[in-house]
Design a protein around this motif. Structure first.
Motif, PDB file in Angstrom:
ATOM      1  N   VAL A  51      -0.765  -1.419   2.623  1.00 53.91           N
ATOM      2  CA  VAL A  51      -0.303  -1.659   1.056  1.00 53.91           C
ATOM      3  C   VAL A  51      -0.289  -3.396   1.116  1.00 53.91           C
ATOM      4  N   ARG A  79       0.924  -6.216  -1.390  1.00 54.98           N
ATOM      5  CA  ARG A  79       1.704  -6.465  -2.844  1.00 54.98           C
ATOM      6  C   ARG A  79       1.859  -8.099  -3.209  1.00 54.98           C
ATOM      7  N   THR A  80       1.437  -8.188  -4.468  1.00 52.60           N
ATOM      8  CA  THR A  80       1.628  -9.496  -5.300  1.00 52.60           C
ATOM      9  C   THR A  80       2.624  -9.305  -6.352  1.00 52.60           C
ATOM     10  N   ARG A 117       2.648  -8.662  -9.226  1.00 53.86           N
ATOM     11  CA  ARG A 117       2.494  -7.931 -10.324  1.00 53.86           C
ATOM     12  C   ARG A 117       1.736  -6.712  -9.775  1.00 53.86           C
ATOM     13  N   LEU A 118       0.981  -6.679  -8.773  1.00 53.80           N
ATOM     14  CA  LEU A 118       0.151  -5.694  -8.230  1.00 53.80           C
ATOM     15  C   LEU A 118       0.393  -4.940  -6.982  1.00 53.80           C
ATOM     16  N   GLU A 119       0.120  -3.865  -6.826  1.00 52.28           N
ATOM     17  CA  GLU A 119       0.097  -3.193  -5.620  1.00 52.28           C
ATOM     18  C   GLU A 119      -1.473  -2.564  -5.304  1.00 52.28           C
ATOM     19  N   ARG A 141      -3.643  -0.535  -2.521  1.00 47.47           N
ATOM     20  CA  ARG A 141      -3.930   0.352  -1.579  1.00 47.47           C
ATOM     21  C   ARG A 141      -5.220   0.972  -1.548  1.00 47.47           C
ATOM     22  N   ARG A 193      -2.931  -1.336  -8.677  1.00 44.34           N
ATOM     23  CA  ARG A 193      -2.096  -0.837  -9.677  1.00 44.34           C
ATOM     24  C   ARG A 193      -1.266  -1.727 -10.197  1.00 44.34           C
ATOM     25  N   ALA A 210      -5.287 -11.710  -3.268  1.00 42.92           N
ATOM     26  CA  ALA A 210      -4.799 -10.913  -2.453  1.00 42.92           C
ATOM     27  C   ALA A 210      -5.499 -10.275  -1.150  1.00 42.92           C
ATOM     28  N   ARG A 240       2.706  -9.848   0.143  1.00 42.92           N
ATOM     29  CA  ARG A 240       3.096  -9.214   1.193  1.00 42.92           C
ATOM     30  C   ARG A 240       2.254  -7.734   1.781  1.00 42.92           C
TER      31      ARG A 240
END
Length: 210
Positions: free
Chosen positions: A10, A12-13, A15-17, A19, A84, A128, A197
């Motif tokens: 995963v 992560r920013t 706002r966004l995920e 995968r 997402r 990302a 992350r």
């Protein structure tokens, strides 16, 4: 999914995920494709996949992702991150490589559903995967490209620090069009003001970096 390590990867920013695609996310993705990815009178992609008949778009999308997943190896891989926003699928950010253990170069491509364009999501999701490639995979270069009339994509590239790296001509919908090659190195990367992350990367590394 215990034997498929990408299930737990995963990014992560703020706002966004992001995968890697799985079958559950692909069902949502097909709906987004059918809602539209670009105006019908424009073709932003080097591979004209969105010109397929509507009744074939869903099947073609699924088969493409399944083929890419099945063929993944350190010699050639493509990760298609389903993006997402607030839990809803908004597009795909791809990251790929050939002979990565030797060359340490990646390529990228992306698309967003029409209704999600123009809100800075494209910049955030490409930043990302660039952070992931440079900081977690040890990439030394990232390559991309766009038709010279794809102003939105070229603007994202400029914002992130890519420099032009030549051009070539390609047939697009039966006519000649010009593609701009782009190159980014870690020292030229204009990093966002947030830190990516990442979780679940360690089990994936043997299939990506060798």
């Amino acid at each position: 999914m215990d034997h498929w390590p990408f299930h737990d990867l995963v990014l992560r920013t703020p706002r966004l995920e992001l995968r890697p695609d799985d079958d559950a996310s692909l069902s949502e993705l097909v709906g987004l494709v059918l809602d539209g990815v670009h105006p019908p009178d424009r073709m932003p992609f080097g591979v004209e996949w969105t010109d397929a008949p509507r009744e074939r778009l869903g099947v073609n999308t699924l088969q493409h992702h399944w083929r890419e997943r099945a063929a993944l190896s350190p010699r050639r891989w493509a990760l298609h991150f389903v993006v997402r926003l607030d839990g809803r699928v908004v597009g795909v950010q791809s990251l790929g490589a050939e002979e990565f253990p030797v060359l340490r170069e990646v390529t990228s491509g992306s698309w967003l559903g029409l209704r999600h364009q123009g809100a800075g999501i494209g910049t955030e999701m490409r930043a990302a995967v660039l952070s992931f490639a440079f900081d977690h995979l040890g990439a030394v270069a990232a390559r991309s490209g766009a038709f010279d009339d794809n102003h939105a994509s070229l603007a994202v590239s400029r914002k992130l620090g890519y420099r032009p790296d030549g051009t070539f001509r390609q047939v697009r919908r039966g006519e000649a069009a010009r593609q701009v090659r782009l190159l980014l190195t870690p020292d030229a990367f204009r990093r966002p003001d947030w830190t990516l992350r990442v979780s679940g990367v360690t089990p994936c590394l043997p299939l990506l970096t060798g």
